[in-house]
Design a protein around this motif. Structure first.
Motif, mmCIF file in Angstrom:
data_model
loop_
_atom_site.group_PDB
_atom_site.id
_atom_site.type_symbol
_atom_site.label_atom_id
_atom_site.label_comp_id
_atom_site.label_asym_id
_atom_site.label_seq_id
_atom_site.Cartn_x
_atom_site.Cartn_y
_atom_site.Cartn_z
ATOM 1 N N ARG A 77 0.860 -1.172 0.000
ATOM 2 C CA ARG A 77 0.000 0.000 0.000
ATOM 3 C C ARG A 77 0.893 1.216 0.000
ATOM 4 O O ARG A 77 1.892 1.259 0.693
ATOM 5 C CB ARG A 77 -0.866 0.044 1.260
ATOM 6 N N ARG A 79 -7.129 -1.539 9.041
ATOM 7 C CA ARG A 79 -7.851 -0.846 7.973
ATOM 8 C C ARG A 79 -7.344 -1.263 6.610
ATOM 9 O O ARG A 79 -8.054 -1.239 5.630
ATOM 10 C CB ARG A 79 -7.667 0.663 8.127
ATOM 11 N N LEU A 80 -6.048 -1.619 6.570
ATOM 12 C CA LEU A 80 -5.456 -2.027 5.309
ATOM 13 C C LEU A 80 -5.643 -3.526 5.088
ATOM 14 O O LEU A 80 -5.103 -4.096 4.162
ATOM 15 C CB LEU A 80 -3.966 -1.684 5.305
ATOM 16 N N LYS A 127 -0.283 4.382 0.635
ATOM 17 C CA LYS A 127 -0.803 5.527 1.368
ATOM 18 C C LYS A 127 -1.274 5.143 2.753
ATOM 19 O O LYS A 127 -1.851 4.081 2.963
ATOM 20 C CB LYS A 127 -1.985 6.147 0.613
ATOM 21 N N SER A 128 -1.055 6.042 3.651
ATOM 22 C CA SER A 128 -1.535 5.866 5.010
ATOM 23 C C SER A 128 -2.809 6.675 5.173
ATOM 24 O O SER A 128 -3.097 7.577 4.401
ATOM 25 C CB SER A 128 -0.484 6.392 5.967
ATOM 26 N N LYS A 129 -3.569 6.339 6.166
ATOM 27 C CA LYS A 129 -4.706 7.190 6.505
ATOM 28 C C LYS A 129 -4.507 7.851 7.863
ATOM 29 O O LYS A 129 -5.431 8.360 8.459
ATOM 30 C CB LYS A 129 -6.011 6.370 6.505
ATOM 31 N N GLU A 136 -4.387 0.908 12.161
ATOM 32 C CA GLU A 136 -4.113 1.326 10.793
ATOM 33 C C GLU A 136 -3.914 0.108 9.898
ATOM 34 O O GLU A 136 -4.424 0.045 8.783
ATOM 35 C CB GLU A 136 -2.877 2.225 10.758
#
Lengths: 443, 443
Positions: free
Chosen positions: A338, B335-336, A340-342, B332
């Motif tokens: 991935r 979420r991924l 991108k982080s959120k 986090e």
């Protein structure tokens, strides 16, 4: 041959994290120097932007770095993070927004921007899956933003206090050490590059209140705007105040304080002002342009962070630490496939807005400067008494000119607004040579 | 109805991060209290383990918490993180390994274990995709591990120094304030619960050197074993030493120091010992059981962290801060769509092993206690001169018994090993009532 063209498996290779520096002043140069000398493996300087860039070019930066006078070159590039070091709201805010929208994270030392637009910018970053690091915006190289948000996350902090402006602290410690007049200390600070030609931003407290607003958000989860914080200037302080303060076992510092109201959490006391602090306090021990932040938590009690609050190299340490934090997290996400982080690197929690009050109760120091005549103390004592304020003591250093006589009255604990009302009435007396100066005595 | 049974989309729900506390002593109780009172949304206390658990049970913990006297109940449960607070190597190491192997992260306050087995445990955690938080293992509530690894990551630190043992600092500041004998100060510290019945672990420096080894790894990237660090006991200090120290503008503290050799990075100076420190030094200002850590970096200069280094609540703040850090990162990753990280919360870099040296050059303070007779100074001066050591000054407080006379010689900078050789020879003189006490004078 470029690595990308080899076709070899990329598993064990770490692609460098590409960094653009926007603004090549003192801090920008220091950031570049750390990235070039220290070369943390994760980070690779690729762009330097500055207006009229040619006069900024230095020889010790590797040849692959692109020097540009056009911000578009940075914004349209594939850098991973833009380091914003131009300061101010315009055009910094616009450039940061555009960087976030074009898939770049941001590291900034811009206290005015973060204090005023931090929540919106962090929200934009979150939506974009980017991060904003702003450790450098408060107290230079002292890792206080990460300290409050990570290391002390398990506590319930209710107070933050500190020496957040190195220029004021330089001026005050100079006056303390040499009994210089305020203007002479300012002049020296200007000559040494610690103070601006117009020192108002520092001495009147506007710089410190921007930092205090950021600390109140990250440490106390209070949404406040810096303009809500009451500021009082240190320019009223005279050398004689240090002599009187010493008789009280104190010295004078520009103190920034924010404290949650323990009775109802929707209001926050916040103030930046000169104050008497006991010589035994950590605040009193801060010398020269050093900074200090002291937090108080329900469980951990007092924790103190201190060090260099300004200067190119210390501020650059904060910038590079944020860059490393963002690069490490990005690398972990890369491993997971991935990009991108959120999560923003620091959170500005969406806590409720807080009403900011500048009202507080404390003992006070009041210096009067008068044309001496009998009855002055009686007149003052009558007014204080009318307002329910108790006099603690009256001090007078010997040897002053009777036509311009300074003396000090200390007052028992009272609210600053009551004191201001009393002083409003007292100012009408005709014996003043200059207006009284009142300072809280912090314990 | 349980949430799991509703069939509603789970998108906006955050599953709580389940925490087991292993060891319900002072720190364990404080961790439980913060988790129950403060209830950070991410964290949910689900298990408390203690030997003979019934005598530990408290009423203020919610009924869903499982109390157990069998570690197997914790290790076989589905908790997300085990908080290890039993201390020592056995069985803590084994339990931590089993927790990691069964898919749990770990937070620990165990300085002995982390200082001796940290690298192996962190490597195991990394392989398992779990994390180990050990902020609580050094300096209690002061966020120095995260400060060194995150906030100062952008600097190149080369020195760490500090007051890492609150018991020693309590004893020394008590002796300083009241001129009490060492044994009386130890007795008071024991009565107040600051010192163990056998205080050797603290006063002889073994506790501090474990913490110094951890700081050297996380801050200086030096792989060292605590047993390589030279320790000198504070038990040789007498009240009179504070009187002489004050004449030199100093006081006495147990100072832990580690410094990279600037000439070749494969060796590290590291030592825990009582030393004279100038009254103006941050080290001198640490009072009572407080702790302080001072780092020096190439770019950021000196940064100081101070606060409560021990005690249930401050140490619990460090534990809960680590829990929050692990929970946020896990959330986090959730979420991924990934449940495991490959990054430890703190890194113990796989830097090269460092040879540890206790050799250093400094001025020294040497107190002699003698049966007075003519010629003593001449005898001492001759030996010092033979070793190339220059005498700086000789002090003698008035009023002592001639049959047990203390006096002090200060020596110009020399290496401690040369001084020890000289003192080895000096000890043969027959005028000593007790062996000389030598302390470095730090600047």
């Amino acid at each position: 041959m470029k690595e990308e063209a080899t076709g070899a498996p990329r598993r064990d290779r770490v692609s460098p994290f590409k960094v653009a520096i926007v603004g090549f002043g003192t801090v920008g140069r220091s950031v570049a120097r750390i990235l070039c000398e220290h070369t943390p493996v994760e980070l690779r300087l690729t762009h330097v932007y500055n207006r009229d860039v040619e006069r900024k070019r230095v020889s010790w930066v590797p040849p692959h770095v692109e020097w540009t006078g056009s911000i578009e070159d940075v914004l349209s590039s594939n850098v991973d993070v833009m380091v914003e070091l131009i300061g101010g709201l315009k055009p910094a805010e616009n450039w940061i927004r555009r960087a976030l929208l074009s898939g770049k994270s941001v590291v900034t030392a811009n206290k005015q921007l973060i204090s005023q637009r931090g929540p919106e910018l962090l929200e934009l970053a979150r939506r974009q899956g980017e991060r904003i690091g702003f450790e450098a915006s408060v107290a230079g190289g002292i890792p206080v933003v990460s300290g409050l948000q990570a290391g002390l996350a398990g506590d319930q902090l209710f107070r933050v206090a500190g020496i957040l402006n190195g220029t004021c602290n330089y001026i005050l410690t100079r006056m303390e050490a040499s009994r210089w007049p305020f203007v002479a200390a300012v002049k020296e600070a200007q000559d040494l590059g610690f103070a601006e030609a117009n020192p108002a931003e520092d001495v009147d407290g506007y710089d410190a209140r921007a930092k205090l607003a950021i600390l109140a958000r990250v440490g106390l989860q209070c949404q406040i705007h810096p303009s809500d914080i009451v500021c009082r200037s240190i320019s009223v302080i005279e050398a004689i105040d240090f002599t009187y303060a010493l008789r009280l076992g104190c010295t004078i510092r520009q103190v920034s304080r924010a404290e949650k109201d323990v009775h109802g959490e929707a209001q926050l006391f916040a103030c930046v002002q000169p104050a008497l602090v006991p010589l035994s306090s950590p605040l009193a021990r801060v010398q020269g342009s050093q900074n200090l932040v002291m937090t108080t938590g329900k469980f951990g009690g007092e924790t103190v962070f201190s060090g260099h609050g300004a200067g190119g190299d210390p501020t650059a340490v904060a910038v590079v630490s944020d860059l490393i934090g963002i690069a490490r997290s990005r690398r972990e996400l890369d491993r997971l496939g991935r990009s991108k982080s959120k999560n923003a690197i620091y959170r500005i929690p969406r806590g409720k807005s807080h009403r900011v009050i500048g009202e507080f109760a404390s003992s006070h120091y009041v210096r009067f400067t008068v044309r001496d005549r009998p009855g002055i103390i009686a007149s003052l004592a009558t007014i204080f008494s009318n307002y329910g304020i108790n006099i603690d003591a009256v001090f007078q250093e010997p040897g002053s000119d009777k036509s311009r006589l300074p003396f000090v009255i200390t007052l028992e604990e009272c609210s600053n607004s009551v004191l201001e009302s009393a002083l409003g009435e007292i100012k009408n007396f005709d014996f003043h040579v200059q207006p009284p100066v009142s300072l809280p005595i912090l314990v």
